[in-house]
Design a protein around this motif. Structure first.
Motif, PDB file in Angstrom:
ATOM      1  N   VAL A 288     -37.986  -4.466  21.966  1.00 19.22           N
ATOM      2  CA  VAL A 288     -38.737  -5.540  21.290  1.00 19.22           C
ATOM      3  C   VAL A 288     -37.960  -6.055  20.075  1.00 19.22           C
ATOM      4  O   VAL A 288     -37.765  -7.255  19.915  1.00 19.22           O
ATOM      5  CB  VAL A 288     -40.142  -5.038  20.871  1.00 19.22           C
ATOM      6  CG1 VAL A 288     -40.938  -6.157  20.210  1.00 19.22           C
ATOM      7  CG2 VAL A 288     -40.915  -4.501  22.070  1.00 19.22           C
ATOM      8  N   LEU A 289     -37.518  -5.131  19.226  1.00 22.96           N
ATOM      9  CA  LEU A 289     -36.777  -5.555  18.017  1.00 22.96           C
ATOM     10  C   LEU A 289     -35.529  -4.684  17.818  1.00 22.96           C
ATOM     11  O   LEU A 289     -35.245  -4.237  16.699  1.00 22.96           O
ATOM     12  CB  LEU A 289     -37.675  -5.439  16.778  1.00 22.96           C
ATOM     13  CG  LEU A 289     -38.730  -6.519  16.549  1.00 22.96           C
ATOM     14  CD1 LEU A 289     -39.406  -6.334  15.194  1.00 22.96           C
ATOM     15  CD2 LEU A 289     -38.137  -7.926  16.623  1.00 22.96           C
ATOM     16  N   GLY A 290     -34.792  -4.482  18.909  1.00 23.62           N
ATOM     17  CA  GLY A 290     -33.613  -3.602  18.837  1.00 23.62           C
ATOM     18  C   GLY A 290     -32.576  -4.069  17.838  1.00 23.62           C
ATOM     19  O   GLY A 290     -31.837  -3.269  17.261  1.00 23.62           O
ATOM     20  N   TRP A 291     -32.515  -5.396  17.640  1.00 19.32           N
ATOM     21  CA  TRP A 291     -31.470  -5.927  16.735  1.00 19.32           C
ATOM     22  C   TRP A 291     -31.691  -5.493  15.298  1.00 19.32           C
ATOM     23  O   TRP A 291     -30.766  -5.514  14.490  1.00 19.32           O
ATOM     24  CB  TRP A 291     -31.384  -7.451  16.855  1.00 19.32           C
ATOM     25  CG  TRP A 291     -32.656  -8.208  16.625  1.00 19.32           C
ATOM     26  CD1 TRP A 291     -33.633  -8.446  17.535  1.00 19.32           C
ATOM     27  CD2 TRP A 291     -33.101  -8.807  15.404  1.00 19.32           C
ATOM     28  NE1 TRP A 291     -34.660  -9.160  16.965  1.00 19.32           N
ATOM     29  CE2 TRP A 291     -34.356  -9.407  15.657  1.00 19.32           C
ATOM     30  CE3 TRP A 291     -32.561  -8.908  14.120  1.00 19.32           C
ATOM     31  CZ2 TRP A 291     -35.084 -10.089  14.682  1.00 19.32           C
ATOM     32  CZ3 TRP A 291     -33.279  -9.598  13.154  1.00 19.32           C
ATOM     33  CH2 TRP A 291     -34.521 -10.171  13.429  1.00 19.32           C
ATOM     34  N   ILE A 292     -32.911  -5.094  14.937  1.00 22.67           N
ATOM     35  CA  ILE A 292     -33.142  -4.529  13.592  1.00 22.67           C
ATOM     36  C   ILE A 292     -32.599  -3.097  13.618  1.00 22.67           C
ATOM     37  O   ILE A 292     -33.204  -2.200  14.185  1.00 22.67           O
ATOM     38  CB  ILE A 292     -34.654  -4.496  13.239  1.00 22.67           C
ATOM     39  CG1 ILE A 292     -35.281  -5.881  13.294  1.00 22.67           C
ATOM     40  CG2 ILE A 292     -34.907  -3.812  11.899  1.00 22.67           C
ATOM     41  CD1 ILE A 292     -34.991  -6.773  12.098  1.00 22.67           C
ATOM     42  N   GLY A 293     -31.432  -2.897  13.112  1.00 27.02           N
ATOM     43  CA  GLY A 293     -30.857  -1.551  13.042  1.00 27.02           C
ATOM     44  C   GLY A 293     -29.989  -1.176  14.228  1.00 27.02           C
ATOM     45  O   GLY A 293     -29.296  -0.171  14.192  1.00 27.02           O
ATOM     46  N   GLY A 294     -30.044  -1.981  15.314  1.00 26.83           N
ATOM     47  CA  GLY A 294     -29.178  -1.720  16.463  1.00 26.83           C
ATOM     48  C   GLY A 294     -29.725  -0.671  17.416  1.00 26.83           C
ATOM     49  O   GLY A 294     -30.646   0.067  17.082  1.00 26.83           O
ATOM     50  N   SER A 295     -29.142  -0.637  18.619  1.00 25.24           N
ATOM     51  CA  SER A 295     -29.591   0.366  19.592  1.00 25.24           C
ATOM     52  C   SER A 295     -28.396   0.875  20.377  1.00 25.24           C
ATOM     53  O   SER A 295     -27.364   0.209  20.467  1.00 25.24           O
ATOM     54  CB  SER A 295     -30.633  -0.241  20.537  1.00 25.24           C
ATOM     55  OG  SER A 295     -29.979  -0.981  21.546  1.00 25.24           O
ATOM     56  N   GLU A 296     -28.565   2.051  20.952  1.00 25.12           N
ATOM     57  CA  GLU A 296     -27.479   2.645  21.748  1.00 25.12           C
ATOM     58  C   GLU A 296     -27.121   1.742  22.924  1.00 25.12           C
ATOM     59  O   GLU A 296     -25.966   1.631  23.301  1.00 25.12           O
ATOM     60  CB  GLU A 296     -27.924   4.011  22.251  1.00 25.12           C
ATOM     61  CG  GLU A 296     -27.685   5.097  21.219  1.00 25.12           C
ATOM     62  CD  GLU A 296     -28.131   6.448  21.698  1.00 25.12           C
ATOM     63  OE1 GLU A 296     -29.348   6.673  21.704  1.00 25.12           O
ATOM     64  OE2 GLU A 296     -27.262   7.262  22.053  1.00 25.12           O
ATOM     65  N   LYS A 297     -28.154   1.083  23.483  1.00 25.83           N
ATOM     66  CA  LYS A 297     -27.934   0.261  24.680  1.00 25.83           C
ATOM     67  C   LYS A 297     -26.974  -0.895  24.406  1.00 25.83           C
ATOM     68  O   LYS A 297     -26.214  -1.289  25.284  1.00 25.83           O
ATOM     69  CB  LYS A 297     -29.262  -0.349  25.143  1.00 25.83           C
ATOM     70  CG  LYS A 297     -30.147   0.630  25.853  1.00 25.83           C
ATOM     71  CD  LYS A 297     -31.450  -0.030  26.278  1.00 25.83           C
ATOM     72  CE  LYS A 297     -32.435   1.021  26.742  1.00 25.83           C
ATOM     73  NZ  LYS A 297     -33.779   0.846  26.251  1.00 25.83           N
ATOM     74  N   VAL A 298     -26.989  -1.441  23.196  1.00 24.31           N
ATOM     75  CA  VAL A 298     -26.140  -2.612  22.917  1.00 24.31           C
ATOM     76  C   VAL A 298     -24.909  -2.234  22.097  1.00 24.31           C
ATOM     77  O   VAL A 298     -23.778  -2.458  22.512  1.00 24.31           O
ATOM     78  CB  VAL A 298     -26.950  -3.721  22.212  1.00 24.31           C
ATOM     79  CG1 VAL A 298     -26.061  -4.888  21.791  1.00 24.31           C
ATOM     80  CG2 VAL A 298     -28.045  -4.227  23.141  1.00 24.31           C
TER      81      VAL A 298
END
Ligand SMILES: C[S@@+](CC[C@H](N)C(=O)[O-])C[C@H]1O[C@@H](n2cnc3c(N)ncnc32)[C@H](O)[C@@H]1O
Length: 343
Positions: A288-298
């Motif tokens: 939903v809001l992965g771009w806040i702080g980043g995620s392993e997937k990206v």
């Protein structure tokens, strides 16, 4: 309705066909249950659980002890659990899913209940191609045939409807039923203000961007909004997990083309609280809001604890803002009843 033709083994209620392992001995079943799967499982004890009731009523109206039901995309087995609240007959139900983490919960719930079997539909290539449903359930069950196939809250996720529905046709007996339901289908009777998960996710993302642009507290994430390739990567993840809404006619045509005649379809509304809606989004915070702080997937790295806190705060804040502090929301669900009329 003829669910009884060509049955070679009608007197086996409660027993699985010979040669069929109820719970296969596979490595993923030895792993511990994951917290995120248990979070999804909470839908079984909140207002979302009403979504299975129309399908359960349909199943109960035709059910006999000899039937085998296949719950396709079963998740953590909530449909089976809810169905068993209504009867204690020996009807068997095979739970199939692509997620080992969800099926692991099914195994825990039903390991002592002979009526329940499970199968993992494995991913067989890096681009996510799935093992065929025929191979997943195996020859013994394929030869016997499935009487009723259910798919709840998942049809909007299937990337290739024609392939999936063709596979349902192959595993169903002639005259067998496919009962499909989802809250993420276009619904002509949807009213302004009704929610659907897909719409909610997109608007939460848009409101979060506005807040990050203007609120000093979130200034540290502001530069990300102008990073087009990053934003595109997150958009793609969102539309994989919460795909754009498709019209019901598309589903009806694809079902019919696959030899599954749509007999009837109808809508129901389920009332849930904003808190329950937020609870449904939280397990997918990195989507939903992965771009806040980043995620392993990206980016390859998980978010820091602080970024995770910001993300969860923003998700809850934006969902509350979106629904203007309303306590309860109406979610439109669509139900389709089909019968296999040809191979
Ligand atoms: C929202 S959950 C619904 C689970 C369950 N039917 C319920 O009502 O609680 C969606 C399910 O679809 C499964 N799924 C996701 N992508 C799929 C695909 N391409 N083909 C089949 N199942 C898929 C997921 O693993 C998940 O269990």
């Amino acid at each position: 309705m003829d669910l009884h033709s060509n049955h070679e083994s009608r007197k086996s209620g409660g027993r699985w066909p010979e040669g069929f392992d109820r719970i296969p001995d596979e490595d993923w079943l030895k792993k511990p249950v994951e917290e995120s799967a248990m979070r999804y499982n909470k839908h079984g004890s909140n207002a979302f659980n009403k979504n299975w009731d129309p399908t359960i009523a349909q199943v109960l109206s035709v059910l006999d002890d000899e039937h085998i039901i296949l719950d396709y995309s079963c998740g953590t087995g909530l449909f089976t659990e809810r169905l068993f609240e209504y009867f204690s007959r020996p009807t068997r139900i095979l739970n199939v899913d692509v997620s080992p983490k969800y099926l692991r919960v099914v195994a825990d719930k039903f390991k002592l209940d002979d009526r329940v079997a499970l199968r993992l539909q494995k991913r067989i290539s890096e681009n996510g191609q799935l093992q065929s449903l025929d191979d997943t359930i195996g020859e013994v069950l394929l030869n016997r045939g499935i009487d009723i196939l259910t798919s709840a809250n998942a049809v909007h996720l299937y990337p290739n409807l024609a392939d999936t529905f063709a596979s349902w046709n192959r595993v169903l007996r002639r005259g067998g039923l496919a009962l499909v339901s989802t809250g993420d289908m276009s619904n002509p009777k949807k009213r302004q203000g009704d929610w659907r998960l897909h719409d909610t996710v997109e608007v939460v993302h848009t409101i979060a961007q506005e807040i990050v642009k203007t609120e000093p507290l979130f200034e540290k994430y502001r530069h990300l909004i102008d990073d087009d390739s990053l934003m595109l990567a997150y958009k793609e993840i969102r539309s994989r997990v919460y795909p754009p809404i498709k019209p019901i006619d598309l589903y009806l045509d694809e079902l019919s083309d696959a030899g599954l005649e749509p007999l009837h379809h109808f809508e129901e509304w389920i009332e849930i609280s904003t808190t329950e809606l937020i609870d449904a989004l939280v397990p997918y915070h990195d989507v939903v809001l992965g771009w806040i702080g980043g995620s392993e997937k990206v980016e390859g790295d998980p978010p820091t604890q602080e970024a995770l806190r910001d993300r969860l705060f923003l998700m809850k804040y934006c969902a509350t803002k979106l629904y203007m502090q309303r306590d309860r929301l109406r979610g439109p669900w669509t139900y389709i009843t089909c019968r296999k009329f040809r191979d």
